[in-house]
Design a protein around this motif. Structure first.
Motif, PDB file in Angstrom:
ATOM      1  N   GLY A  27      10.418  -1.244   7.636  1.00  0.00           N
ATOM      2  CA  GLY A  27       8.835  -1.428   7.778  1.00  0.00           C
ATOM      3  C   GLY A  27       8.576  -2.642   7.742  1.00  0.00           C
ATOM      4  N   GLY A  28       7.463  -3.183   7.307  1.00  0.00           N
ATOM      5  CA  GLY A  28       7.378  -4.568   7.347  1.00  0.00           C
ATOM      6  C   GLY A  28       5.984  -5.280   7.902  1.00  0.00           C
ATOM      7  N   TYR A  54       1.487  -1.827  -3.201  1.00  0.00           N
ATOM      8  CA  TYR A  54       1.918  -2.575  -4.052  1.00  0.00           C
ATOM      9  C   TYR A  54       0.926  -3.171  -5.041  1.00  0.00           C
ATOM     10  CZ  TYR A  54       5.350  -2.656  -0.380  1.00  0.00           C
ATOM     11  OH  TYR A  54       6.221  -2.329   0.419  1.00  0.00           O
ATOM     12  N   LYS A  98       7.624   3.176  -2.169  1.00  0.00           N
ATOM     13  CA  LYS A  98       7.519   2.276  -3.180  1.00  0.00           C
ATOM     14  C   LYS A  98       6.120   1.544  -3.119  1.00  0.00           C
ATOM     15  CE  LYS A  98       9.606  -1.996  -1.635  1.00  0.00           C
ATOM     16  NZ  LYS A  98       9.968  -1.711  -0.292  1.00  0.00           N
ATOM     17  N   GLY A 120       5.055   0.872   4.814  1.00  0.00           N
ATOM     18  CA  GLY A 120       4.450   0.937   3.891  1.00  0.00           C
ATOM     19  C   GLY A 120       3.048   0.436   3.700  1.00  0.00           C
ATOM     20  N   ARG A 121       2.975  -0.714   3.567  1.00  0.00           N
ATOM     21  CA  ARG A 121       1.866  -1.640   3.285  1.00  0.00           C
ATOM     22  C   ARG A 121       0.693  -1.059   4.377  1.00  0.00           C
ATOM     23  NH1 ARG A 121       1.836  -6.424   0.879  1.00  0.00           N
ATOM     24  NH2 ARG A 121       4.065  -6.611   1.174  1.00  0.00           N
ATOM     25  N   HIS A 161      15.911  -3.659   7.834  1.00  0.00           N
ATOM     26  CA  HIS A 161      14.425  -4.065   7.419  1.00  0.00           C
ATOM     27  C   HIS A 161      14.462  -5.712   7.147  1.00  0.00           C
ATOM     28  CE1 HIS A 161      10.701  -3.573   5.011  1.00  0.00           C
ATOM     29  NE2 HIS A 161      11.410  -4.133   3.965  1.00  0.00           N
ATOM     30  N   SER A 201       7.060   4.552   3.292  1.00  0.00           N
ATOM     31  CA  SER A 201       7.953   3.692   2.225  1.00  0.00           C
ATOM     32  C   SER A 201       7.317   3.935   1.024  1.00  0.00           C
ATOM     33  CB  SER A 201       8.153   2.219   2.609  1.00  0.00           C
ATOM     34  OG  SER A 201       8.713   1.498   1.482  1.00  0.00           O
ATOM     35  N   ASP A 247      10.839   7.217   2.900  1.00  0.00           N
ATOM     36  CA  ASP A 247      11.904   6.350   2.675  1.00  0.00           C
ATOM     37  C   ASP A 247      11.701   5.930   1.050  1.00  0.00           C
ATOM     38  OD1 ASP A 247      13.761   4.033   2.654  1.00  0.00           O
ATOM     39  OD2 ASP A 247      12.156   2.603   2.665  1.00  0.00           O
ATOM     40  N   GLU A 260       9.961   2.950   8.690  1.00  0.00           N
ATOM     41  CA  GLU A 260       9.763   3.013   7.333  1.00  0.00           C
ATOM     42  C   GLU A 260       8.320   2.053   6.948  1.00  0.00           C
ATOM     43  OE1 GLU A 260      13.079   1.272   5.669  1.00  0.00           O
ATOM     44  OE2 GLU A 260      14.352   2.940   6.104  1.00  0.00           O
ATOM     45  N   SER A 308       8.514  -8.004   4.416  1.00  0.00           N
ATOM     46  CA  SER A 308       7.237  -7.254   4.562  1.00  0.00           C
ATOM     47  C   SER A 308       5.907  -8.097   4.727  1.00  0.00           C
ATOM     48  CB  SER A 308       7.106  -6.957   2.943  1.00  0.00           C
ATOM     49  OG  SER A 308       6.199  -5.903   2.642  1.00  0.00           O
TER      50      SER A 308
END
Ligand SMILES: *Cc1c(COP(=O)(O)O)cnc(C)c1O
Length: 417
Positions: free
Chosen positions: A238-239, A373, A60, A276-277, A199, A58, A79, A274, A202
């Motif tokens: 994601g998440g 983030y 972002k 990210g974190r 999704h 992800s 993503d 997806e 997060s």
């Protein structure tokens, strides 16, 4: 596991002492460990080795080209949620076949750009968007591959601002309306429903919400196939959370994969994830210098040169980030303090009412778990240039985005006359 640790009482990123980077690039700066990025990606990817899958990181969470490039070389897809992010993944040479496009408000220009780049699929979030994609693809003589993003109405038990899978959230299509919209999509000339997406939020720290959501979308997927709509891709978003403190330790990616794969048994799909974190969060720190230490009537303030414009998570989500001294000293006492920035807002804090090691003016501190983030949400509030970004590989570091200059901040502004 990450690659930030003390060697000879100096906090290192891989084999480079953070104080050495500070002396060379100044403060504040973000520092990313490439070995940690690669490791986190590999662990996540390997956890799903048993099934056909595509990891779409992800963008972002951290969209720096050096980060995207590191992950693309590892085989990651992406993503994206904007035309800007599409351009970023193009710059690191990622083919459209490894890109999914999410987001509730895709503009016509963004949809066109994604059609030109032949993205794997659009994760569609409303009927209006579906009709717009159909019209734009028609004009280009194409058939757009789509998934509908389902809102399963499952509580992810996370901060309300990063919960996305509840009825009251703006995201996705209510699961009760999804089958109807798929039938509509199947009848359109210029879209091709090939996927199903979801999704739910997060920084999730338990597996139940993921499994509950999966149960819901699985039922829908089976129903759609029975109706002759050939869904091939199942995108579970994601998440997965990361440990920001020792209080709440989220499940390891392997447990997460096990839980999902158990639920998917017997279902033939290509799985898309997806994350990210969980890939970048603990691969980065924010290094700042203490400008002043001020004793208020009630508490002590450690005032640093990094503020909420650099890292907004504490202000926005009341997020916890561990604060470490860059140089360890054994005569440091633990004190109760607020670690704050120079911004003119009382929400400008990095830690509040926290027992932390005592700092002196001029010392360096590291804000942990700042890779996700962090820089991507940074701003120029108070006309502050954004921090530098540095990447480390073993004993080498390089600035991958120089600190902004005040000149750069002002150069596009025009007086009105
Ligand atoms: C933000 C986001 C992600 C990534 O979430 P993480 O919690 O960072 O893993 C994935 N998919 C979509 C659609 C998102 O909006």
């Amino acid at each position: 596991m990450d690659h930030f640790r003390y060697l000879d009482h100096r906090l290192h990123c891989e084999q480079v002492p953070l104080d050495q980077i500070a002396a060379s690039v100044g403060t504040p700066f973000y520092c990313y460990s490439q070995a940690t990025l690669e490791r986190h990606f590999d662990v996540f990817h390997n956890a799903f080795a048993g099934v056909e899958h595509l990891i779409c990181y992800s963008v972002k969470a951290n969209s720096s080209l050096a980060v995207l490039d590191t992950l693309a070389r590892r085989g990651s897809g992406f993503d994206i949620v904007s035309g800007g992010e599409l351009e970023r993944v193009r710059r690191v040479g990622c083919p459209g076949s490894r890109v999914v496009f999410s987001g509730v408000g895709k503009s016509s220009a963004e949809i066109q750009a994604a059609l030109e780049h032949e993205v794997l699929m659009f994760n569609v979030e409303s009927q209006g968007e579906l009709m717009r994609i159909n019209a734009l693809a028609g004009r280009m003589g194409l058939k757009a591959p789509i998934a509908l993003r389902i809102n399963p109405d499952v509580d992810p038990a996370t901060h309300p601002y990063i919960s996305t899978g509840l009825k009251r959230n703006k995201f996705g299509i209510p699961h009760t309306q999804a089958a109807e919209l798929y039938r509509l999509a199947a009848g359109l000339e210029h879209v091709r429903p090939i996927g199903l997406d979801c999704h739910i939020g997060s920084q999730l720290t338990t597996l139940e919400p993921f499994v509950d959501a999966l149960k819901r979308v699985k039922r829908l997927l089976v129903e759609l196939r029975r109706e002759g709509i050939p869904i091939r891709y199942l995108d579970l978003g994601g998440g997965l959370g990361i440990p920001y403190d020792s209080q709440q330790i989220p499940p390891h990616p392997e447990r997460y994969a096990e839980a999902l794969l158990h639920e998917l048994q017997g279902l033939e799909v290509v799985l898309i994830l997806e994350p990210g974190r969980v890939i970048v969060g603990n691969a980065g720190v924010l290094v700042a210098r203490v400008e002043y230490v001020k004793q208020g009537e009630e508490k002590r303030f450690i005032i640093t040169d990094a503020g909420m414009n650099d890292l907004i998570r504490p202000a926005l989500y009341d997020a916890h980030h561990a604060i470490l001294p860059v140089t360890r000293r054994f005569d440091r006492e633990e004190i109760l303090a607020d670690v704050v920035g120079p911004i003119c807002e009382s929400a400008d804090f990095l830690a509040r009412d926290r027992m932390i090691p005592e700092f002196l003016a001029g010392e360096l501190l590291a804000v942990r778990s700042a890779g996700a983030y962090g820089f991507t949400m940074s701003s120029n509030y108070n006309s502050r240039p954004r921090a530098a970004e540095v990447m480390v590989r073993q004993d080498r570091f390089a600035v991958v985005r120089p600190r902004e200059t005040i000149q750069q901040l002002l150069e596009h502004e025009i007086l009105f006359s």
